[in-house]
Design a protein around this motif. Sequence first.
Motif, PDB file in Angstrom:
ATOM      1  N   VAL A  11      52.700  46.063  37.177  1.00 27.57           N
ATOM      2  CA  VAL A  11      53.737  46.966  37.670  1.00 27.57           C
ATOM      3  C   VAL A  11      53.228  47.582  38.964  1.00 27.57           C
ATOM      4  N   TYR A  12      54.084  47.635  39.980  1.00 30.70           N
ATOM      5  CA  TYR A  12      53.754  48.230  41.271  1.00 30.70           C
ATOM      6  C   TYR A  12      54.598  49.483  41.436  1.00 30.70           C
ATOM      7  N   ARG A  13      53.956  50.543  41.947  1.00 38.65           N
ATOM      8  CA  ARG A  13      54.691  51.782  42.200  1.00 38.65           C
ATOM      9  C   ARG A  13      53.860  52.671  43.116  1.00 38.65           C
ATOM     10  N   PRO A  14      54.513  53.687  43.724  1.00 37.34           N
ATOM     11  CA  PRO A  14      53.747  54.639  44.522  1.00 37.34           C
ATOM     12  C   PRO A  14      52.731  55.363  43.623  1.00 37.34           C
ATOM     13  N   ILE A  75      50.224  52.649  47.342  1.00 36.83           N
ATOM     14  CA  ILE A  75      50.968  51.903  46.335  1.00 36.83           C
ATOM     15  C   ILE A  75      49.929  51.312  45.394  1.00 36.83           C
ATOM     16  N   VAL A  76      50.143  51.461  44.096  1.00 38.03           N
ATOM     17  CA  VAL A  76      49.181  50.969  43.113  1.00 38.03           C
ATOM     18  C   VAL A  76      49.774  49.816  42.312  1.00 38.03           C
ATOM     19  N   ALA A  77      48.874  49.025  41.754  1.00 38.48           N
ATOM     20  CA  ALA A  77      49.236  47.950  40.831  1.00 38.48           C
ATOM     21  C   ALA A  77      48.590  48.279  39.498  1.00 38.48           C
ATOM     22  N   LEU A  78      49.376  48.214  38.436  1.00 38.61           N
ATOM     23  CA  LEU A  78      48.863  48.511  37.101  1.00 38.61           C
ATOM     24  C   LEU A  78      49.082  47.316  36.189  1.00 38.61           C
ATOM     25  N   ASP A  79      48.041  46.957  35.458  1.00 35.91           N
ATOM     26  CA  ASP A  79      48.112  45.927  34.425  1.00 35.91           C
ATOM     27  C   ASP A  79      48.036  46.692  33.112  1.00 35.91           C
ATOM     28  N   GLY A  80      49.185  46.923  32.506  1.00 31.98           N
ATOM     29  CA  GLY A  80      49.230  47.829  31.363  1.00 31.98           C
ATOM     30  C   GLY A  80      48.934  49.227  31.869  1.00 31.98           C
ATOM     31  N   ASP A  81      47.922  49.873  31.283  1.00 31.87           N
ATOM     32  CA  ASP A  81      47.522  51.210  31.734  1.00 31.87           C
ATOM     33  C   ASP A  81      46.392  51.171  32.757  1.00 31.87           C
ATOM     34  N   ALA A  82      45.867  49.973  33.050  1.00 29.84           N
ATOM     35  CA  ALA A  82      44.718  49.851  33.945  1.00 29.84           C
ATOM     36  C   ALA A  82      45.158  49.705  35.395  1.00 29.84           C
ATOM     37  N   CYS A  84      44.684  48.272  38.671  1.00 29.45           N
ATOM     38  CA  CYS A  84      43.948  47.066  39.056  1.00 29.45           C
ATOM     39  C   CYS A  84      44.036  46.752  40.542  1.00 29.45           C
ATOM     40  N   GLY A  85      44.789  47.534  41.297  1.00 32.06           N
ATOM     41  CA  GLY A  85      44.886  47.292  42.729  1.00 32.06           C
ATOM     42  C   GLY A  85      45.576  48.439  43.424  1.00 32.06           C
ATOM     43  N   ALA A  86      45.369  48.519  44.733  1.00 30.92           N
ATOM     44  CA  ALA A  86      46.003  49.574  45.525  1.00 30.92           C
ATOM     45  C   ALA A  86      46.001  49.178  46.993  1.00 30.92           C
ATOM     46  N   VAL A  87      47.017  49.633  47.697  1.00 35.68           N
ATOM     47  CA  VAL A  87      47.063  49.481  49.148  1.00 35.68           C
ATOM     48  C   VAL A  87      47.368  50.858  49.720  1.00 35.68           C
ATOM     49  N   THR A  88      46.616  51.234  50.749  1.00 35.89           N
ATOM     50  CA  THR A  88      46.782  52.510  51.430  1.00 35.89           C
ATOM     51  C   THR A  88      47.292  52.220  52.832  1.00 35.89           C
ATOM     52  N   LEU A  89      48.357  52.908  53.233  1.00 37.44           N
ATOM     53  CA  LEU A  89      48.958  52.639  54.533  1.00 37.44           C
ATOM     54  C   LEU A  89      49.418  53.918  55.192  1.00 37.44           C
ATOM     55  N   THR A  90      49.528  53.849  56.501  1.00 35.81           N
ATOM     56  CA  THR A  90      50.066  54.952  57.282  1.00 35.81           C
ATOM     57  C   THR A  90      51.068  54.365  58.276  1.00 35.81           C
ATOM     58  N   HIS A  91      51.893  55.242  58.821  1.00 34.36           N
ATOM     59  CA  HIS A  91      52.860  54.824  59.837  1.00 34.36           C
ATOM     60  C   HIS A  91      52.518  55.552  61.121  1.00 34.36           C
TER      61      HIS A  91
END
Length: 181
Positions: A11-14, A75-82, A84-91
Amino acid sequence: MPAAAEPAAVVYRPARPGEHVAAEAIDNSFTTATVLEVGASAEGFRLRETPVDPPLRKVYPAEDEEDGDEEAHVIVALDGDALCGAVTLTHSAWNDRLVIADIRVAPGHRGRGIGPGLMERALTHGRELGARTAWLEVTNINAPAVRAYRRMGFALCGLDTSLYLGTASEGETALFMSRPL
């Protein structure tokens, strides 16, 4: 460009409050059997993928990490509750550039399409902000990341042979990559 197949469970979300620290704690080390050797001449620079034996392992020391940017969007990526990934960005408003400051996928989750999934969501966010281009910096020794960014539509747009002077990454070259949005 077709999107990479994504794991159904991710799942991906802010990021929510408090998750920024967890995102920065994701192991972003890597091992590579090739590096991009930077050659310089009076006419310019050239990159050549060069094998290294034994394979090179890079672990980023804490002092090389970017300072937290209050305006950064994560923005984070979650595998279940874990996480497992993230991207940090600016404008960057003055030139309508989306800056990909950091992208991380936990070692046990690499190769599953999570990096491209995070990047696509970052690029979508940039388009929503009106950004015209996306830009990132990567070290020349991270050949696997450069290959991945190229698959995501990024192209080399510049380099800096002095960016890492006086840091634990001294001797490496900063490569800048961009793509239109």
